[in-house]
Enzyme design. Sequence first.
Site, PDB file in Angstrom:
ATOM      1  N   HIS A   1     -42.978  39.386  -9.285  1.00 30.77           N
ATOM      2  CA  HIS A   1     -42.786  40.837  -9.180  1.00 30.77           C
ATOM      3  C   HIS A   1     -44.177  41.478  -9.106  1.00 30.77           C
ATOM      4  O   HIS A   1     -45.111  41.013  -9.768  1.00 30.77           O
ATOM      5  CB  HIS A   1     -42.077  41.405 -10.418  1.00 30.77           C
ATOM      6  CG  HIS A   1     -40.594  41.237 -10.429  1.00 30.77           C
ATOM      7  ND1 HIS A   1     -39.906  40.835 -11.556  1.00 30.77           N
ATOM      8  CD2 HIS A   1     -39.656  41.432  -9.466  1.00 30.77           C
ATOM      9  CE1 HIS A   1     -38.610  40.787 -11.284  1.00 30.77           C
ATOM     10  NE2 HIS A   1     -38.428  41.143 -10.024  1.00 30.77           N
TER      11      HIS A   1
ATOM     12  N   CYS B   1     -42.360  44.990 -18.183  1.00 30.06           N
ATOM     13  CA  CYS B   1     -41.012  44.581 -17.744  1.00 30.06           C
ATOM     14  C   CYS B   1     -39.943  45.058 -18.729  1.00 30.06           C
ATOM     15  O   CYS B   1     -38.782  45.211 -18.358  1.00 30.06           O
ATOM     16  CB  CYS B   1     -40.882  43.063 -17.671  1.00 30.06           C
ATOM     17  SG  CYS B   1     -42.015  42.256 -16.580  1.00 30.06           S
TER      18      CYS B   1
HETATM   19  N1  ARG Z   1     -36.149  36.671 -16.208  1.00 27.37           N
HETATM   20  C1  ARG Z   1     -36.352  37.885 -15.478  1.00 27.37           C
HETATM   21  C2  ARG Z   1     -36.245  37.602 -13.989  1.00 27.37           C
HETATM   22  O1  ARG Z   1     -36.622  36.536 -13.560  1.00 27.37           O
HETATM   23  C3  ARG Z   1     -37.689  38.478 -15.825  1.00 27.37           C
HETATM   24  C4  ARG Z   1     -37.919  39.805 -15.184  1.00 27.37           C
HETATM   25  C5  ARG Z   1     -39.306  40.333 -15.370  1.00 27.37           C
HETATM   26  N2  ARG Z   1     -39.386  41.664 -14.914  1.00 27.37           N
HETATM   27  C6  ARG Z   1     -40.423  42.231 -14.269  1.00 27.37           C
HETATM   28  N3  ARG Z   1     -40.345  43.497 -13.971  1.00 27.37           N
HETATM   29  N4  ARG Z   1     -41.462  41.527 -13.890  1.00 27.37           N
HETATM   30  O2  ARG Z   1     -35.775  38.393 -13.216  1.00 27.37           O
END
Ligand code: ARG
Length: 280
Positions: A166, A262
Site C-alpha cells: 500500500h 493503517c
Molecule cells: N492485513 C491487511 C491487508 O493485507 C493489512 C492492511 C494494512 N493497511 C494499510 N493501509 N497499509 O490488507
Amino acid sequence: MATRLLVCPPTHYSVNYDINPWMTRNVGYSAPDAQRQWDRLMETFTVAANVQLVTIEPGEHVPDLVFTSNAALICGNLAVLSSFRHPERRREQGLYRIALAKAGFATTYLQQTYFEGAGDAIFDRVRPIMYAGYGWRSERNATLQLAELVGCRVMPLLLVDERFYHLDMALCSLSSGHVMVYMDALSPHAQTQLRRTIDPGYLIEIGIDDALSFACNSVELDDAVVMHSCTRRLRERLNHAGYRVFQTELTEFHKAGGSAKCLTLRLDEGPAIGIAAATA
Ligand code: ARG
C-alpha cells in the site's frame, strides 16, 4: 478543532489468512498483545494532540477491520469506499459503509476496479495533488477514476516492492510540506515524478531500516508524528521539520502488515488548497 479518526478496537484481530508477505509467516497467530498495543496507540494520539476517536464496532469474521485506513478515501463529505482486491477483506465494505454513513458521509465506490482507500490514496497536505499508489492492491484504472472525483491533480505511483503493497507504507505527506518516502518501493518513473514535484529540501528519503519499521506509516496530528519506531537520524530530521515524534510499539499489527496509520482513517480530509488555487 479536534481531528476525527475512525478506529476499530482489535477485539477480533488475529492473522487468519495470507494476503501479503508479512502475513505469510504468521498465519494462525492470535496476537495476544494487540489490545494493549492498540490502547496505548489511542492514548498516544490523545496525549499528542486534540483528537476525537470515532469507533467502528469490531466484527468476528473480519480481523483486518482494525486497518480502517482501508475503509475508504475521504474527500470532503464523500467517502469513496474500498473495493478490496482479496475476497478475505471484501466483507468489510458493507460494515465500513454503514459506519461512514452513520458518521455523516455520502458513500460511493469505484466501478470495475480494485481500490483500497486511504491506504493507496494520499492527499499532499499543502500541494493540490493526490498521490495514488497502484500495482499490488489498487489498480491504475482506479487512479484514473479518482481524478474525476477529487478535484485536484492525481499522481499515479506504481509500487514495486511487495512488502510495501500500500502507498501509505512508503509515503507520508506532512503539513509542513515535507513528504517522507521510501523511494525503492516506487518504480523509477514514480520516483522521477516525485522528484520533479517536490523540492529536494522537502523530500525526506528514508532508508530500508526505517521503512521496515513502518516509519512512513505515521499519523500526523498537529505538530506530532506518531509511529512504531524510527532511527535517531529520522527522528532528528522530523524534529528539524518542526515535529515531535511519538513512538509506540505496534509489533502485533506488523504481523499482518500494518502499523499506526493503517489503524486510522482521518475523517477530515480532502485536497489541499494550494497557493495557486487559493489566489485564483
Ligand atoms: N492485513 C491487511 C491487508 O493485507 C493489512 C492492511 C494494512 N493497511 C494499510 N493501509 N497499509 O490488507
